[in-house]
Design a protein around this motif. Structure first.
Motif, PDB file in Angstrom:
ATOM      1  N   TYR A 235      -6.704   9.151   7.445  1.00  0.00           N
ATOM      2  CA  TYR A 235      -7.143   7.845   7.936  1.00  0.00           C
ATOM      3  C   TYR A 235      -8.052   8.016   9.148  1.00  0.00           C
ATOM      4  O   TYR A 235      -7.675   7.728  10.280  1.00  0.00           O
ATOM      5  CB  TYR A 235      -5.943   6.949   8.237  1.00  0.00           C
ATOM      6  CG  TYR A 235      -5.422   6.290   6.973  1.00  0.00           C
ATOM      7  CD1 TYR A 235      -5.931   5.065   6.559  1.00  0.00           C
ATOM      8  CD2 TYR A 235      -4.473   6.905   6.166  1.00  0.00           C
ATOM      9  CE1 TYR A 235      -5.498   4.471   5.381  1.00  0.00           C
ATOM     10  CE2 TYR A 235      -4.035   6.323   4.990  1.00  0.00           C
ATOM     11  CZ  TYR A 235      -4.556   5.105   4.605  1.00  0.00           C
ATOM     12  OH  TYR A 235      -4.132   4.513   3.439  1.00  0.00           O
TER      13      TYR A 235
ATOM     14  N   CYS B  53      -4.323  -2.882   6.159  1.00  0.00           N
ATOM     15  CA  CYS B  53      -4.698  -1.535   5.742  1.00  0.00           C
ATOM     16  C   CYS B  53      -6.111  -1.226   6.215  1.00  0.00           C
ATOM     17  O   CYS B  53      -7.000  -2.079   6.149  1.00  0.00           O
ATOM     18  CB  CYS B  53      -4.624  -1.412   4.226  1.00  0.00           C
ATOM     19  SG  CYS B  53      -4.969   0.283   3.687  1.00  0.00           S
ATOM     20  N   ALA B  54      -6.322   0.013   6.659  1.00  0.00           N
ATOM     21  CA  ALA B  54      -7.660   0.440   7.092  1.00  0.00           C
ATOM     22  C   ALA B  54      -8.659   0.387   5.943  1.00  0.00           C
ATOM     23  O   ALA B  54      -9.866   0.334   6.163  1.00  0.00           O
ATOM     24  CB  ALA B  54      -7.595   1.845   7.676  1.00  0.00           C
TER      25      ALA B  54
ATOM     26  N   ARG C  42       0.861  -1.192   0.000  1.00  0.00           N
ATOM     27  CA  ARG C  42       0.000   0.000   0.000  1.00  0.00           C
ATOM     28  C   ARG C  42       0.890   1.232   0.000  1.00  0.00           C
ATOM     29  O   ARG C  42       1.699   1.435   0.918  1.00  0.00           O
ATOM     30  CB  ARG C  42      -0.893  -0.012   1.245  1.00  0.00           C
ATOM     31  CG  ARG C  42      -1.744   1.254   1.410  1.00  0.00           C
ATOM     32  CD  ARG C  42      -2.807   1.324   0.342  1.00  0.00           C
ATOM     33  NE  ARG C  42      -3.712   2.456   0.472  1.00  0.00           N
ATOM     34  CZ  ARG C  42      -3.752   3.478  -0.407  1.00  0.00           C
ATOM     35  NH1 ARG C  42      -2.906   3.525  -1.418  1.00  0.00           N
ATOM     36  NH2 ARG C  42      -4.642   4.438  -0.270  1.00  0.00           N
TER      37      ARG C  42
ATOM     38  N   ALA D 236      -1.440   2.227   8.237  1.00  0.00           N
ATOM     39  CA  ALA D 236      -0.966   3.583   7.942  1.00  0.00           C
ATOM     40  C   ALA D 236      -0.021   4.125   9.013  1.00  0.00           C
ATOM     41  O   ALA D 236       0.783   5.021   8.721  1.00  0.00           O
ATOM     42  CB  ALA D 236      -2.152   4.532   7.781  1.00  0.00           C
TER      43      ALA D 236
HETATM   44 MO   LIG Z   1      -3.331   1.514   4.779  1.00  0.00          MO
END
Ligand SMILES: [Mo]
Ligand SMILES: Nc1nc2c(c(=O)[nH]1)N[C@H]1C(S)=C(S)[C@@H](COP(=O)(O)O)O[C@H]1N2
Length: 361
Positions: free
Chosen positions: A222, A87-88, A40, A198
């Protein structure tokens, strides 16, 4: 674009910035092979010569530091942790199906992977620098400058001092017993186990102890906005900043829209509890959630990794929707519906996993 060390089995969403998710086969193993680990990025991958690279530690500290890679390796004990990174934006694709989320990567369930990370403990480096009592947050800055921010900014973010001082948070230079690959942050990255990916800043250049959270574009990006907020016109205070990951699970087998014989069928998947929680139970239903079968769940390897599960279910002929939901060690359970968790940037989708299958009589 050719990303060294990435097999073509990863599912590539974008080539520059390079964004690719792990395929279902890789998600089924406890440790993800390096070449199948998700990627990412928010800018082109920087290539950093380790000799000229220095890590600065500054801000509210008694002794600011500037460390070469050799100094970092020799001054602090080497530690390791097996940790899942997620990842969110994982599973955003399901949110997009119920309401569009323009301009964001349409991640399936594979923006998650697990590695054995090795490096110095962030706590050891912070103790060396002497974090002052007024410091409440530890901010990280990477070397990559992202055009997604206006004006462009290096990628960054922060975590509270309490998490930063916990032994599991590493400044990693190795991944699965190999030198940290360029795509994953070489020469040095942060690994914050149990928190959204992140905050695990790659190509790390600077660590700053400060009173407030980071004001970096990506610290604020985020976050969870109210459903009707316009993501391009929001104030920082409008969002709920993301940190620890919420309990969720995925079904790995059967695959999406599978056609199967009816009768007993093995259903497998993983669940991940986030932060210092563990998965306690996974339930699977074939009757719209009226009754639930208990899956066999692998014990946690440690507090920081996903746990795989399997259940044998009797599938009726015709169309069936499988629903899987996980519970964590605080008795939190996944929300049943995508509408509960939909948000304008499509983060933190932890709704129950659903899979449509068709069975032959
Ligand atoms: Mo992410
Ligand atoms: N410097 C930098 N660090 C970063 C990013 C980035 O774009 N630049 N992406 C973050 C995000 S959103 C995630 S999910 C993880 C992904 O790590 P990976 O590419 O090693 O899987 O890195 C994080 N660290």
């Amino acid at each position: 674009m050719d990303i060294p060390g990435k097999w073509n089995d990863v599912l590539v969403h974008q080539t520059d910035p390079y964004n690719a998710e792990s395929p279902p086969g890789a998600l089924a193993s406890q440790i993800t092979p390096l070449d199948s680990f998700y990627s990412r990025n928010h800018s082109s991958i920087p290539h950093i010569a380790p000799e000229g690279w220095r890590l600065r530690v500054d801000g509210l500290v008694d002794r600011p530091l500037e460390l070469s890679m050799d100094e970092l390796r020799s001054r602090y004990p080497e530690r390791s942790v097996v940790a899942t990174l997620q990842c969110a934006g994982n599973r955003r694709a399901d949110l997009i199906e119920i309401r569009d989320i323009p301009g964001q990567v349409s991640w399936g369930p594979g923006a998650i992977s697990t590695a054995c990370w090795r490096g110095a403990s962030l706590a050891d480096v912070l103790a060396d620098a002497g974090v002052q009592p007024e410091a409440a947050h530890i901010a990280f800055t990477g070397a990559d400058v992202s055009q997604q921010a206006e004006p462009p900014q290096p990628f960054g973010g922060s975590i509270p001092v309490a998490k930063a001082s916990s032994s599991e948070v590493l400044l990693a230079w190795a991944m699965n017993d190999r030198a940290l690959p360029t795509a994953h942050g070489a020469p040095l990255r942060v690994v914050v186990p149990g928190w959204i990916g992140a905050r695990s800043v790659k190509w790390l250049k600077r660590i700053t102890a400060q009173a407030e959270p980071s004001d970096n574009y990506f610290q604020i990006e985020y976050s969870i906005l109210p459903a009707e907020a316009d993501p391009h016109r929001v104030k920082q205070a409008d969002g709920i900043t993301l940190g620890p990951i919420a309990i969720h699970c995925a079904i790995l087998h059967p695959g999406k829209d599978a056609q199967l014989p009816s009768g007993p069928t093995e259903v497998t998947g993983f669940a991940f509890a986030g932060d210092d929680r563990t998965v306690e139970r996974v339930d699977v239903s074939v009757d719209h959630g009226v009754t639930w079968a208990h899956a066999d769940l692998d014990p946690p390897e440690n507090l920081w990794t996903w746990q795989h599960w399997r259940a044998t279910l009797t599938l009726p002929p015709g169309e069936t929707e499988l629903i899987a939901r996980a519970w964590d060690s605080t008795a939190a359970v996944q929300p049943e519906s995508l509408t509960t968790v939909w948000n304008p940037r499509g983060y933190a989708n932890n709704a129950a996993a659903r899979l449509h299958v068709t069975c032959r009589p």
